[in-house]
Design a protein around this motif. Sequence first.
Motif, PDB file in Angstrom:
ATOM      1  N   VAL A   1       0.872  -1.185   0.000  1.00  0.00           N
ATOM      2  CA  VAL A   1       0.000   0.000   0.000  1.00  0.00           C
ATOM      3  C   VAL A   1       0.903   1.228   0.000  1.00  0.00           C
ATOM      4  CG1 VAL A   1      -1.856   1.212   1.188  1.00  0.00           C
ATOM      5  CG2 VAL A   1      -1.771  -1.281   1.251  1.00  0.00           C
ATOM      6  N   SER A   2       1.135   1.780  -1.193  1.00  0.00           N
ATOM      7  CA  SER A   2       2.078   2.894  -1.359  1.00  0.00           C
ATOM      8  C   SER A   2       1.403   4.235  -1.094  1.00  0.00           C
ATOM      9  CB  SER A   2       2.656   2.889  -2.778  1.00  0.00           C
ATOM     10  OG  SER A   2       3.305   1.658  -3.043  1.00  0.00           O
ATOM     11  N   TRP A   3       2.246   5.212  -0.760  1.00  0.00           N
ATOM     12  CA  TRP A   3       1.738   6.558  -0.463  1.00  0.00           C
ATOM     13  C   TRP A   3       1.074   7.186  -1.670  1.00  0.00           C
ATOM     14  CZ3 TRP A   3       3.574  10.513  -3.466  1.00  0.00           C
ATOM     15  CH2 TRP A   3       4.776  10.278  -4.153  1.00  0.00           C
ATOM     16  N   TRP A   4       1.539   6.843  -2.891  1.00  0.00           N
ATOM     17  CA  TRP A   4       0.998   7.521  -4.076  1.00  0.00           C
ATOM     18  C   TRP A   4      -0.445   7.100  -4.371  1.00  0.00           C
ATOM     19  CZ3 TRP A   4      -0.458   4.551  -8.230  1.00  0.00           C
ATOM     20  CH2 TRP A   4       0.115   3.284  -8.338  1.00  0.00           C
ATOM     21  N   TYR A   5      -0.894   5.940  -3.838  1.00  0.00           N
ATOM     22  CA  TYR A   5      -2.310   5.585  -3.962  1.00  0.00           C
ATOM     23  C   TYR A   5      -3.177   6.658  -3.313  1.00  0.00           C
ATOM     24  CZ  TYR A   5      -0.738   0.769  -4.984  1.00  0.00           C
ATOM     25  OH  TYR A   5      -0.154  -0.343  -5.524  1.00  0.00           O
ATOM     26  N   PHE A   6      -2.736   7.118  -2.139  1.00  0.00           N
ATOM     27  CA  PHE A   6      -3.496   8.123  -1.401  1.00  0.00           C
ATOM     28  C   PHE A   6      -3.408   9.482  -2.090  1.00  0.00           C
ATOM     29  CE2 PHE A   6      -2.241   4.800   1.533  1.00  0.00           C
ATOM     30  CZ  PHE A   6      -3.429   4.521   2.183  1.00  0.00           C
ATOM     31  N   LEU A   7      -2.237   9.781  -2.662  1.00  0.00           N
ATOM     32  CA  LEU A   7      -2.083  11.046  -3.394  1.00  0.00           C
ATOM     33  C   LEU A   7      -3.039  11.092  -4.580  1.00  0.00           C
ATOM     34  CD1 LEU A   7      -0.570  13.719  -3.854  1.00  0.00           C
ATOM     35  CD2 LEU A   7       1.105  12.422  -5.203  1.00  0.00           C
ATOM     36  N   ILE A   8      -3.074   9.989  -5.348  1.00  0.00           N
ATOM     37  CA  ILE A   8      -3.976   9.943  -6.508  1.00  0.00           C
ATOM     38  C   ILE A   8      -5.427  10.088  -6.066  1.00  0.00           C
ATOM     39  CG2 ILE A   8      -4.894   8.420  -8.315  1.00  0.00           C
ATOM     40  CD1 ILE A   8      -2.089   7.303  -8.661  1.00  0.00           C
ATOM     41  N   ALA A   9      -5.791   9.386  -4.992  1.00  0.00           N
ATOM     42  CA  ALA A   9      -7.174   9.460  -4.502  1.00  0.00           C
ATOM     43  C   ALA A   9      -7.522  10.874  -4.060  1.00  0.00           C
ATOM     44  CB  ALA A   9      -7.369   8.479  -3.351  1.00  0.00           C
ATOM     45  N   GLY A  10      -6.582  11.528  -3.363  1.00  0.00           N
ATOM     46  CA  GLY A  10      -6.831  12.895  -2.918  1.00  0.00           C
ATOM     47  C   GLY A  10      -7.011  13.848  -4.081  1.00  0.00           C
ATOM     48  N   VAL A  11      -6.138  13.716  -5.096  1.00  0.00           N
ATOM     49  CA  VAL A  11      -6.229  14.590  -6.278  1.00  0.00           C
ATOM     50  C   VAL A  11      -7.536  14.337  -7.021  1.00  0.00           C
ATOM     51  CG1 VAL A  11      -5.209  15.076  -8.531  1.00  0.00           C
ATOM     52  CG2 VAL A  11      -3.730  14.826  -6.526  1.00  0.00           C
ATOM     53  N   LEU A  12      -7.904  13.057  -7.181  1.00  0.00           N
ATOM     54  CA  LEU A  12      -9.161  12.737  -7.863  1.00  0.00           C
ATOM     55  C   LEU A  12     -10.360  13.313  -7.115  1.00  0.00           C
ATOM     56  CD1 LEU A  12      -8.719   9.016  -9.008  1.00  0.00           C
ATOM     57  CD2 LEU A  12      -9.045  11.010 -10.473  1.00  0.00           C
ATOM     58  N   ALA A  13     -10.350  13.178  -5.795  1.00  0.00           N
ATOM     59  CA  ALA A  13     -11.457  13.708  -4.996  1.00  0.00           C
ATOM     60  C   ALA A  13     -11.566  15.220  -5.153  1.00  0.00           C
ATOM     61  CB  ALA A  13     -11.265  13.341  -3.526  1.00  0.00           C
ATOM     62  N   ILE A  14     -10.425  15.901  -5.153  1.00  0.00           N
ATOM     63  CA  ILE A  14     -10.434  17.364  -5.309  1.00  0.00           C
ATOM     64  C   ILE A  14     -10.943  17.752  -6.691  1.00  0.00           C
ATOM     65  CG2 ILE A  14      -8.929  19.390  -5.508  1.00  0.00           C
ATOM     66  CD1 ILE A  14      -7.255  18.183  -3.231  1.00  0.00           C
ATOM     67  N   LEU A  15     -10.481  17.027  -7.726  1.00  0.00           N
ATOM     68  CA  LEU A  15     -10.934  17.330  -9.083  1.00  0.00           C
ATOM     69  C   LEU A  15     -12.434  17.099  -9.235  1.00  0.00           C
ATOM     70  CD1 LEU A  15      -8.011  15.809 -11.213  1.00  0.00           C
ATOM     71  CD2 LEU A  15      -8.508  18.225 -10.790  1.00  0.00           C
ATOM     72  N   ILE A  16     -12.918  15.973  -8.668  1.00  0.00           N
ATOM     73  CA  ILE A  16     -14.356  15.690  -8.727  1.00  0.00           C
ATOM     74  C   ILE A  16     -15.138  16.772  -7.994  1.00  0.00           C
ATOM     75  CG2 ILE A  16     -16.146  14.085  -7.937  1.00  0.00           C
ATOM     76  CD1 ILE A  16     -14.089  11.820  -8.374  1.00  0.00           C
ATOM     77  N   ALA A  17     -14.636  17.163  -6.827  1.00  0.00           N
ATOM     78  CA  ALA A  17     -15.311  18.201  -6.047  1.00  0.00           C
ATOM     79  C   ALA A  17     -15.294  19.534  -6.781  1.00  0.00           C
ATOM     80  CB  ALA A  17     -14.640  18.336  -4.684  1.00  0.00           C
ATOM     81  N   LEU A  18     -14.129  19.898  -7.366  1.00  0.00           N
ATOM     82  CA  LEU A  18     -14.038  21.162  -8.104  1.00  0.00           C
ATOM     83  C   LEU A  18     -15.006  21.189  -9.280  1.00  0.00           C
ATOM     84  CD1 LEU A  18     -10.192  21.880  -8.135  1.00  0.00           C
ATOM     85  CD2 LEU A  18     -11.980  23.244  -7.033  1.00  0.00           C
ATOM     86  N   PHE A  19     -15.119  20.057  -9.964  1.00  0.00           N
ATOM     87  CA  PHE A  19     -16.053  19.991 -11.090  1.00  0.00           C
ATOM     88  C   PHE A  19     -17.488  20.191 -10.608  1.00  0.00           C
ATOM     89  CE2 PHE A  19     -18.928  17.474 -13.780  1.00  0.00           C
ATOM     90  CZ  PHE A  19     -18.713  18.097 -15.008  1.00  0.00           C
ATOM     91  N   THR A  20     -17.833  19.492  -9.512  1.00  0.00           N
ATOM     92  CA  THR A  20     -19.186  19.605  -8.965  1.00  0.00           C
ATOM     93  C   THR A  20     -19.472  21.017  -8.484  1.00  0.00           C
ATOM     94  OG1 THR A  20     -19.028  17.302  -8.247  1.00  0.00           O
ATOM     95  CG2 THR A  20     -20.801  18.630  -7.295  1.00  0.00           C
ATOM     96  N   ILE A  21     -18.502  21.585  -7.747  1.00  0.00           N
ATOM     97  CA  ILE A  21     -18.671  22.948  -7.222  1.00  0.00           C
ATOM     98  C   ILE A  21     -18.711  23.953  -8.369  1.00  0.00           C
ATOM     99  CG2 ILE A  21     -17.568  24.760  -5.838  1.00  0.00           C
ATOM    100  CD1 ILE A  21     -16.318  22.434  -4.177  1.00  0.00           C
ATOM    101  N   GLY A  22     -17.823  23.730  -9.359  1.00  0.00           N
ATOM    102  CA  GLY A  22     -17.702  24.687 -10.455  1.00  0.00           C
ATOM    103  C   GLY A  22     -18.977  24.862 -11.240  1.00  0.00           C
ATOM    104  N   ILE A  23     -19.768  23.775 -11.401  1.00  0.00           N
ATOM    105  CA  ILE A  23     -21.018  23.870 -12.158  1.00  0.00           C
ATOM    106  C   ILE A  23     -21.917  24.950 -11.564  1.00  0.00           C
ATOM    107  CG2 ILE A  23     -23.135  22.646 -12.744  1.00  0.00           C
ATOM    108  CD1 ILE A  23     -21.486  20.086 -12.880  1.00  0.00           C
ATOM    109  N   GLN A  24     -22.136  24.894 -10.239  1.00  0.00           N
ATOM    110  CA  GLN A  24     -23.014  25.842  -9.577  1.00  0.00           C
ATOM    111  C   GLN A  24     -22.334  27.188  -9.364  1.00  0.00           C
ATOM    112  OE1 GLN A  24     -26.177  25.241  -8.984  1.00  0.00           O
ATOM    113  NE2 GLN A  24     -26.589  27.231  -8.061  1.00  0.00           N
ATOM    114  N   ALA A  25     -21.029  27.159  -9.067  1.00  0.00           N
ATOM    115  CA  ALA A  25     -20.317  28.410  -8.774  1.00  0.00           C
ATOM    116  C   ALA A  25     -20.243  29.308  -9.999  1.00  0.00           C
ATOM    117  CB  ALA A  25     -18.912  28.102  -8.256  1.00  0.00           C
ATOM    118  N   ILE A  26     -19.936  28.722 -11.135  1.00  0.00           N
ATOM    119  CA  ILE A  26     -19.857  29.516 -12.371  1.00  0.00           C
ATOM    120  C   ILE A  26     -21.224  30.071 -12.736  1.00  0.00           C
ATOM    121  CG2 ILE A  26     -19.409  29.373 -14.845  1.00  0.00           C
ATOM    122  CD1 ILE A  26     -17.206  27.341 -14.199  1.00  0.00           C
ATOM    123  N   LYS A  27     -22.252  29.231 -12.554  1.00  0.00           N
ATOM    124  CA  LYS A  27     -23.607  29.698 -12.841  1.00  0.00           C
ATOM    125  C   LYS A  27     -23.958  30.908 -11.984  1.00  0.00           C
ATOM    126  CE  LYS A  27     -28.413  28.132 -12.619  1.00  0.00           C
ATOM    127  NZ  LYS A  27     -29.311  26.988 -12.269  1.00  0.00           N
TER     128      LYS A  27
END
Length: 794
Positions: A755-781
């Motif tokens: 269980v390498s540290w980069w698994y968690f890094l990738i998961a964190g980045v993916l979560a942030i990107l997913i959240a930014l996309f979700t937030i961005g839809i309403q925020a830009i509107k």
Amino acid sequence: MLRNYFKIAFRNLWRHKIFSLINIMGLAVGMTAGFLIFLYVRFELSYDSFHSRSERIYRIVADLKTPTDIIHESLAPWGVPPNLKNDFPEVASFVRVTRANKVMVRKEAAEFQEGSILWADSSFFNVFDFGLLAGNPQTALKEPFSVVLSETAAKKYFGKESPIGQTLQIEEDGYPVKVTGIMKDIPENSQIKGDIVMSLTTMVKLWDPKMDNNWGGYGAYGYLLLKPGADPGALERKLPAFLEKHTGAAMKQSQVYTTLLLEPLRDVYLHSTRDGQKKGNITNVCIFSIIAIFIMLIACFNFINLTTARSAERAREVGVRKVVGAERAQLTKQFIGESVIICLISFSLAVLLGWMLLPLFNQLAGKTISQSIFEHTGYLGILLLSAIGIGILAGLYPALVLSSFKPVTVLKGRFSTGTHGILLRKVLVVSQFAIAIGLIVSTIIVYNQMNYMRNRDLGFNKDQILVMDTQGAPSRYAFKEALSRISGVKSTAMSLSIPGGVNSQAYSEVENFKGELQAGSLDLYYVDFDFINQFKIKIVAGRAFSEQFKTDTLQAMIINETAVKMFGYSSPEQAIGKRFSQWESKGVIIGVMKDFHFRSLQEPIKPLSMRISPRNDQFVSVEVSSADLQNTIAAIEKKWKELIPGRSFNYYFLDEFFDRQYRSEERFGKLFLNFASLAIFISCLGLLGLVSYSTVQRAKEIGVRKVMGASVSNIVTLLSKDFLKLIIIAAVIAFPVVWFAMNKWLQDFAYRVTVSWWYFLIAGVLAILIALFTIGIQAIKTAIANPVKSLRTE
């Protein structure tokens, strides 16, 4: 009044179509996923539960202690079950069951090579509840050469004709067997599976007349039916004396000491770790149960977030209704009623989705979990009650918040749900994304473990190897020789065992580093002179088998590196020339082969020996060229029909056969990925709800900032940063929990990824990107909206 409540509820649902759709679909998807997982978990836990006396049925297993190790055997010696019945009054009955790999069955001119055949004692239908549609369960398997067919097998061989009393022929010699019964098809949730059950007395008469006193042969699964009130623990404590009485002298002579244990039948499928038939995995069942709970929780969290986000829009409605005399209790009932209505709509959609997706889910699970969701009306009723409960519980907080607004305040445009409401919604979002991030990390680890198992160097060649089972046909050597003359065939070999398949274990004595003969159990491969070259197994010391040495046929053995270590040698070279004794054969070790994975990667490599024994060869393995493969296989089939005409032509490719061991893990990975994706999707809906709520609450602030010159990117950053903090908090909570859980899951594999540290890094980045996309839809509107609308005073 009630009619009015319904009218208002549906009017509000229709007025806010997008919010209503998100709410309804989020709950529907959550309930569908939860219900399907529940069916899967229920099915896995139900194995062998259909036997009416399952709580009194125990499987006999054995631990064999040798001077070097302990072998955990899932089979029982042939002589143990009948002698237990004779010696102990608490044993009501016993049955031995063994499965035939392949048996030739003939009906007149039609030939079938059956791989789903059981041999069983006459008590088979008394111990187990495999119902007979025709025949007497007491006598159906009593006489030699009697056979019971399943409904499917009966139709296959006899069509609409009654099979009772008719005859089939088995094996090459064409032994006639009489059909004495027809049984229902064995249920999917049974460990014991077969379409044809033959009497074990047939095996006794043909091959082993002393079977009931065979204490050294481990060839069958043994089951005991205890009498009501019998204590299995007390019986188990009597077994050492039982063994000492019957086979104590033999154990001392062989230096192999047996311990018999009793496993409850209901525990075998999910809990037994012994070698044998493919079993379930209680860890995976627990994981799916947790995922189902998480998905249902996330769906509830979404409902609270999305409903609360709309509270600002309905505040004036509440104020007006309170002014005209509505009481808080009435408003509370109305809003809870609305949430229950949404849940009931979601329930209806969940039933529809479940009905549509069940065939696909069965396919993903690799087994028929259920024929139809409507055969589980009781479980649908539970789901309905759960939907109503979710509606009440999930709607309770928004209902209390909305009904508590002061009419004077809200009609003046000044209202707030309070800091407690904001805190609760943030806690819910953190919880959702902690689950989502955990599932992302887990999915990455599961995928990497599956990829590791598929691509790991196994230490032998399995590509383009075609395998056929001759079942010991006398002309098998001529067949092998004929194949070598086919243009598309690169090489051929014969053996009794194939990597990834079943192989025998042999009691052996090998000279150890002290010069003494040391007893131990070695896995044994009988091979021919071409096997090692065919599979490209590396020899690290000594030499491979060679036809130039006549003694290799009877007096030579090759062992692997693990066996070298077991006998105390520090290097492979030291084992060359050492003595061995194995099953009446004696000789010397001529070579040491590099360890290769002849079993699943879930098991560590065990000590292995190879010997030449032409009379035991059964499988023909052929390395074929990938060019013109279809014609090559056709040519092989032609030679088979010429030289082995009494058996149907069947083959498999070794790489596919070996990979088949990991299908259950691959199915687990696919199911995990699908349900993890659903959980992440529903989490995003919850985040969208909180963003929507925040933008409504801060509409005037955003309008002022835009008037003062704030850009769209400034507004998006303003709305995003608070939510990103929540995502980071969720990651901090999720990472240590997932690290612990996935490390524990990986313990089931002898060879596994770290269980390498980069698994968690990738998961964190993916979560942030997913959240930014979700937030961005309403925020830009919100950021591009006209500020005049939000600043206008009514």
